[in-house]
Design a protein around this motif. Structure first.
Motif, PDB file in Angstrom:
ATOM      1  N   VAL A  11       0.799  -1.207   0.123  1.00 10.49           N
ATOM      2  CA  VAL A  11       0.038   0.052   0.153  1.00 10.49           C
ATOM      3  C   VAL A  11       0.646   1.336  -0.022  1.00 10.49           C
ATOM      4  O   VAL A  11       2.136   1.484   0.379  1.00 10.49           O
ATOM      5  N   GLU A  12       0.501   2.319  -0.641  1.00  9.81           N
ATOM      6  CA  GLU A  12       0.779   3.645  -0.490  1.00  9.81           C
ATOM      7  C   GLU A  12      -0.305   4.586  -0.355  1.00  9.81           C
ATOM      8  O   GLU A  12      -1.415   4.261  -0.729  1.00  9.81           O
ATOM      9  N   ARG A  13       0.124   5.857  -0.444  1.00 12.31           N
ATOM     10  CA  ARG A  13      -0.950   6.895  -0.207  1.00 12.31           C
ATOM     11  C   ARG A  13      -1.395   7.458  -1.431  1.00 12.31           C
ATOM     12  O   ARG A  13      -2.651   7.282  -1.646  1.00 12.31           O
ATOM     13  N   THR A  14      -0.710   7.711  -2.638  1.00 13.72           N
ATOM     14  CA  THR A  14      -1.150   7.958  -3.962  1.00 13.72           C
ATOM     15  C   THR A  14      -0.416   7.064  -4.887  1.00 13.72           C
ATOM     16  O   THR A  14       0.565   6.652  -4.708  1.00 13.72           O
ATOM     17  N   CYS A  15      -1.097   6.849  -6.057  1.00 13.82           N
ATOM     18  CA  CYS A  15      -0.786   6.027  -7.041  1.00 13.82           C
ATOM     19  C   CYS A  15      -0.091   7.093  -8.134  1.00 13.82           C
ATOM     20  O   CYS A  15      -0.747   7.851  -8.633  1.00 13.82           O
ATOM     21  N   LYS A  16       1.243   6.815  -8.423  1.00 14.64           N
ATOM     22  CA  LYS A  16       1.761   7.831  -9.482  1.00 14.64           C
ATOM     23  C   LYS A  16       1.887   6.885 -10.799  1.00 14.64           C
ATOM     24  O   LYS A  16       2.550   5.988 -10.816  1.00 14.64           O
ATOM     25  N   GLY A  17       0.791   7.134 -11.591  1.00 12.52           N
ATOM     26  CA  GLY A  17       1.019   6.314 -12.898  1.00 12.52           C
ATOM     27  C   GLY A  17      -0.341   5.296 -12.614  1.00 12.52           C
ATOM     28  O   GLY A  17      -0.910   5.037 -11.662  1.00 12.52           O
ATOM     29  N   PRO A  18      -0.333   4.623 -13.737  1.00 13.95           N
ATOM     30  CA  PRO A  18      -1.205   3.352 -13.601  1.00 13.95           C
ATOM     31  C   PRO A  18      -1.139   2.621 -12.776  1.00 13.95           C
ATOM     32  O   PRO A  18       0.406   2.226 -12.574  1.00 13.95           O
ATOM     33  N   ALA A  19      -1.913   1.903 -11.852  1.00 13.78           N
ATOM     34  CA  ALA A  19      -1.866   1.125 -10.675  1.00 13.78           C
ATOM     35  C   ALA A  19      -1.243  -0.108 -11.293  1.00 13.78           C
ATOM     36  O   ALA A  19      -0.360  -0.612 -10.355  1.00 13.78           O
ATOM     37  N   MET A  20      -1.338  -0.583 -12.371  1.00 14.62           N
ATOM     38  CA  MET A  20      -0.738  -1.798 -12.881  1.00 14.62           C
ATOM     39  C   MET A  20       0.766  -1.478 -12.911  1.00 14.62           C
ATOM     40  O   MET A  20       1.373  -2.610 -12.576  1.00 14.62           O
ATOM     41  N   GLU A  21       1.128  -0.736 -13.377  1.00 15.19           N
ATOM     42  CA  GLU A  21       2.402  -0.447 -13.456  1.00 15.19           C
ATOM     43  C   GLU A  21       3.252  -0.015 -12.034  1.00 15.19           C
ATOM     44  O   GLU A  21       4.371  -0.812 -11.830  1.00 15.19           O
ATOM     45  N   ARG A  22       2.580   0.427 -11.447  1.00 15.45           N
ATOM     46  CA  ARG A  22       3.142   0.611  -9.949  1.00 15.45           C
ATOM     47  C   ARG A  22       3.055  -0.899  -9.161  1.00 15.45           C
ATOM     48  O   ARG A  22       4.066  -1.249  -8.492  1.00 15.45           O
ATOM     49  N   ALA A  23       2.153  -1.682  -9.420  1.00 13.81           N
ATOM     50  CA  ALA A  23       2.042  -2.995  -8.951  1.00 13.81           C
ATOM     51  C   ALA A  23       3.265  -3.936  -9.549  1.00 13.81           C
ATOM     52  O   ALA A  23       4.103  -4.416  -8.708  1.00 13.81           O
ATOM     53  N   ILE A  24       3.517  -3.590 -10.714  1.00 11.54           N
ATOM     54  CA  ILE A  24       4.642  -4.540 -11.534  1.00 11.54           C
ATOM     55  C   ILE A  24       6.032  -3.870 -10.771  1.00 11.54           C
ATOM     56  O   ILE A  24       6.776  -4.805 -10.362  1.00 11.54           O
ATOM     57  N   SER A  25       6.159  -2.564 -10.743  1.00 11.85           N
ATOM     58  CA  SER A  25       7.252  -1.872 -10.141  1.00 11.85           C
ATOM     59  C   SER A  25       7.515  -2.927  -8.687  1.00 11.85           C
ATOM     60  O   SER A  25       8.638  -2.905  -8.349  1.00 11.85           O
ATOM     61  N   TYR A  26       6.454  -2.677  -7.772  1.00 14.63           N
ATOM     62  CA  TYR A  26       6.584  -3.156  -6.596  1.00 14.63           C
ATOM     63  C   TYR A  26       6.932  -4.532  -6.635  1.00 14.63           C
ATOM     64  O   TYR A  26       7.752  -5.195  -5.576  1.00 14.63           O
ATOM     65  N   PHE A  27       6.167  -5.269  -7.268  1.00 11.31           N
ATOM     66  CA  PHE A  27       6.499  -6.858  -7.459  1.00 11.31           C
ATOM     67  C   PHE A  27       7.794  -7.137  -7.634  1.00 11.31           C
ATOM     68  O   PHE A  27       8.386  -7.948  -6.952  1.00 11.31           O
ATOM     69  N   ASN A  28       8.671  -6.363  -8.419  1.00 11.74           N
ATOM     70  CA  ASN A  28       9.930  -6.684  -8.728  1.00 11.74           C
ATOM     71  C   ASN A  28      10.720  -6.337  -7.552  1.00 11.74           C
ATOM     72  O   ASN A  28      11.672  -6.775  -7.170  1.00 11.74           O
ATOM     73  N   LYS A  29      10.536  -5.069  -7.116  1.00 13.38           N
ATOM     74  CA  LYS A  29      11.110  -4.267  -6.062  1.00 13.38           C
ATOM     75  C   LYS A  29      11.372  -5.211  -4.834  1.00 13.38           C
ATOM     76  O   LYS A  29      12.171  -5.269  -3.964  1.00 13.38           O
ATOM     77  N   LEU A  30       9.972  -6.018  -4.527  1.00 16.10           N
ATOM     78  CA  LEU A  30       9.916  -6.753  -3.292  1.00 16.10           C
ATOM     79  C   LEU A  30      10.459  -8.361  -3.449  1.00 16.10           C
ATOM     80  O   LEU A  30      10.302  -9.196  -2.623  1.00 16.10           O
ATOM     81  N   GLY A  31      11.081  -8.398  -4.478  1.00 16.53           N
ATOM     82  CA  GLY A  31      11.674  -9.667  -5.080  1.00 16.53           C
ATOM     83  C   GLY A  31      10.498 -10.877  -5.097  1.00 16.53           C
ATOM     84  O   GLY A  31      10.785 -11.903  -4.558  1.00 16.53           O
ATOM     85  N   MET A  32       9.240 -10.303  -5.407  1.00 13.86           N
ATOM     86  CA  MET A  32       8.448 -11.431  -5.456  1.00 13.86           C
ATOM     87  C   MET A  32       8.230 -12.508  -6.651  1.00 13.86           C
ATOM     88  O   MET A  32       7.746 -13.584  -6.619  1.00 13.86           O
ATOM     89  N   ALA A  33       9.481 -12.216  -7.543  1.00 20.26           N
ATOM     90  CA  ALA A  33       9.627 -13.390  -8.735  1.00 20.26           C
ATOM     91  C   ALA A  33      10.591 -14.540  -8.202  1.00 20.26           C
ATOM     92  O   ALA A  33      10.776 -15.266  -8.947  1.00 20.26           O
ATOM     93  N   LYS A  34      10.792 -14.610  -7.199  1.00 17.27           N
ATOM     94  CA  LYS A  34      11.631 -15.386  -6.256  1.00 17.27           C
ATOM     95  C   LYS A  34      11.094 -16.941  -5.955  1.00 17.27           C
ATOM     96  O   LYS A  34      11.900 -17.687  -5.438  1.00 17.27           O
ATOM     97  N   THR A  35       9.820 -17.035  -5.829  1.00 10.14           N
ATOM     98  CA  THR A  35       9.435 -18.126  -5.301  1.00 10.14           C
ATOM     99  C   THR A  35       9.636 -19.231  -6.148  1.00 10.14           C
ATOM    100  O   THR A  35       9.730 -19.217  -7.640  1.00 10.14           O
ATOM    101  N   LYS A  36       9.397 -20.634  -5.671  1.00  8.63           N
ATOM    102  CA  LYS A  36       9.965 -21.690  -6.536  1.00  8.63           C
ATOM    103  C   LYS A  36       8.904 -21.769  -7.708  1.00  8.63           C
ATOM    104  O   LYS A  36       9.443 -22.365  -8.737  1.00  8.63           O
ATOM    105  N   LEU A  37       7.803 -21.976  -7.522  1.00  8.57           N
ATOM    106  CA  LEU A  37       6.477 -22.348  -8.458  1.00  8.57           C
ATOM    107  C   LEU A  37       6.314 -20.933  -9.224  1.00  8.57           C
ATOM    108  O   LEU A  37       5.278 -21.111 -10.010  1.00  8.57           O
ATOM    109  N   ARG A  38       6.835 -19.726  -8.954  1.00  8.16           N
ATOM    110  CA  ARG A  38       6.651 -18.456  -9.632  1.00  8.16           C
ATOM    111  C   ARG A  38       5.130 -18.159  -9.356  1.00  8.16           C
ATOM    112  O   ARG A  38       4.345 -18.032 -10.448  1.00  8.16           O
TER     113      ARG A  38
END
Ligand code: CA
Ligand code: CA
Length: 144
Positions: A31-58
């Motif tokens: 979560v964050e206060r305000t969304c800069k740009g499209p929500a989907m782009e923010r989500a993808i950016s945080y997904f990567n920043k949070l290292g979420m692509a590292k799960t075994k089964l993706r």
């Protein structure tokens, strides 16, 4: 960052833990206060920043929500996209929106987490040797 109080954070943490008892998928909330740009782009950016692509089964899932301007998005990793039908998250998003429209942010997130777990368990049932690969705590965006 005081977006949610202790009790609210605990409710969300509990919802994630409960959902992950029935699926090997890993659900995270950002979560964050305000969304800069499209929500989907923010989500993808945080997904990567949070290292979420590292799960075994993706099979990591991120639910992103901006608190003040009410944008949100749900994204799943490639392991999920490969096996689920298109529009897989639509019913979950609809159910969340019903709460968000009433200003019930925590209830909306809880609902989304629960439904995402229900959806995921058909494709990714929990295994007996399950590992909690991604933290169940809320991740906060860059804003202070
Ligand atoms: Ca797990
Ligand atoms: Ca987890």
């Amino acid at each position: 960052m005081n977006i949610f109080n202790e009790q609210e954070q605990e409710r969300i943490r509990e919802a994630v833990a409960a959902a992950e008892r029935s699926t090997s998928g890993e659900i995270r909330i950002c979560v964050e206060r305000t969304c800069k740009g499209p929500a989907m782009e923010r989500a993808i950016s945080y997904f990567n920043k949070l290292g979420m692509a590292k799960t075994k089964l993706r099979n990591g899932v991120l639910i992103y929500l901006s608190i003040d301007d009410h944008h949100f998005a749900i994204i799943g990793d490639m392991g999920i996209d490969k096996v689920v039908p298109p529009n897989f998250w639509d019913s979950t998003k609809e159910a969340m929106l019903t709460h968000f429209r009433k200003g019930e942010l925590v209830a909306g997130l809880e609902k989304g987490i629960h439904l995402a777990g229900e959806q995921l368990k058909k494709y990714f049932p929990n295994l007996s040797d399950d590992v909690d690969e991604l933290s169940n705590d809320i991740a906060y965006g860059e804003e202070k």
